[in-house]
Design a protein around this motif. Structure first.
Motif, PDB file in Angstrom:
ATOM      1  N   LEU A   1       0.825  -1.197   0.000  1.00 31.49           N
ATOM      2  CA  LEU A   1       0.000   0.000   0.000  1.00 31.49           C
ATOM      3  C   LEU A   1       0.865   1.255   0.000  1.00 31.49           C
ATOM      4  O   LEU A   1       0.632   2.180  -0.786  1.00 31.49           O
ATOM      5  CB  LEU A   1      -0.911  -0.020   1.233  1.00 31.49           C
ATOM      6  CG  LEU A   1      -2.056   0.954   1.300  1.00 31.49           C
ATOM      7  CD1 LEU A   1      -2.935   0.887   0.059  1.00 31.49           C
ATOM      8  CD2 LEU A   1      -2.886   0.693   2.542  1.00 31.49           C
TER       9      LEU A   1
ATOM     10  N   CYS B   1      -3.059   5.547  -0.609  1.00 37.26           N
ATOM     11  CA  CYS B   1      -3.288   5.332   0.826  1.00 37.26           C
ATOM     12  C   CYS B   1      -4.504   6.131   1.286  1.00 37.26           C
ATOM     13  O   CYS B   1      -5.324   5.625   2.063  1.00 37.26           O
ATOM     14  CB  CYS B   1      -2.054   5.728   1.627  1.00 37.26           C
ATOM     15  SG  CYS B   1      -0.614   4.678   1.320  1.00 37.26           S
TER      16      CYS B   1
ATOM     17  N   HIS C   1      -5.794   2.069   8.383  1.00 35.63           N
ATOM     18  CA  HIS C   1      -5.566   2.784   7.127  1.00 35.63           C
ATOM     19  C   HIS C   1      -5.304   4.273   7.363  1.00 35.63           C
ATOM     20  O   HIS C   1      -4.591   4.908   6.581  1.00 35.63           O
ATOM     21  CB  HIS C   1      -6.717   2.545   6.148  1.00 35.63           C
ATOM     22  CG  HIS C   1      -6.654   1.189   5.534  1.00 35.63           C
ATOM     23  ND1 HIS C   1      -7.284   0.093   6.089  1.00 35.63           N
ATOM     24  CD2 HIS C   1      -5.988   0.734   4.459  1.00 35.63           C
ATOM     25  CE1 HIS C   1      -7.019  -0.973   5.346  1.00 35.63           C
ATOM     26  NE2 HIS C   1      -6.234  -0.608   4.349  1.00 35.63           N
TER      27      HIS C   1
ATOM     28  N   VAL D   1      -1.650   4.341   8.108  1.00 33.94           N
ATOM     29  CA  VAL D   1      -0.900   4.152   6.857  1.00 33.94           C
ATOM     30  C   VAL D   1      -0.881   5.469   6.070  1.00 33.94           C
ATOM     31  O   VAL D   1       0.163   5.872   5.557  1.00 33.94           O
ATOM     32  CB  VAL D   1      -1.484   3.003   6.013  1.00 33.94           C
ATOM     33  CG1 VAL D   1      -0.855   2.963   4.621  1.00 33.94           C
ATOM     34  CG2 VAL D   1      -1.293   1.662   6.719  1.00 33.94           C
TER      35      VAL D   1
END
Length: 105
Positions: free
Chosen positions: A27, A35, A68, A71
């Motif tokens: 990712l 992302c 996420h 991230v």
């Protein structure tokens, strides 16, 4: 250290790793825009579960959102601590007053 700090450390350790070695590395290798897109998809899935009222699925999607989000922060070199500092600074302020104090633009 909290679980979010532990997760952030794991994510940061995957920056620059072989994309075939982990989902996080894959990712991050796709860049910050991807992302952010993935974070948005996960947020929508959490919203859907919130509307449905399924607590278990909302908790699961919430975990995906937090992962996420971290991230996405890592992709733009923003530390979790920076976000937590912002929350600390806002603590005790009315949400209306805090929003009104932000620069316009």
């Amino acid at each position: 250290m909290s679980i979010l700090h532990d997760l952030e450390a794991t994510i940061l350790s995957r920056k620059g790793a072989d994309p075939d070695s982990s989902w996080t590395a894959k990712l991050l290798a796709k860049g910050p825009e991807k992302c952010a897109e993935k974070f948005g998809e996960e947020a929508i899935e959490a919203i859907i579960e919130a509307v449905k009222g399924d607590r278990g699925k909302l908790a699961s999607e919430g975990a995906d959102v937090l992962y996420h989000f971290l991230v996405m922060l890592a992709a733009r070199d923003v530390a979790l601590e920076d976000v937590l500092q912002m929350l600390t600074e806002r603590q005790g302020l009315s949400g209306i007053a805090e929003k009104a104090s932000r620069p316009k633009g």
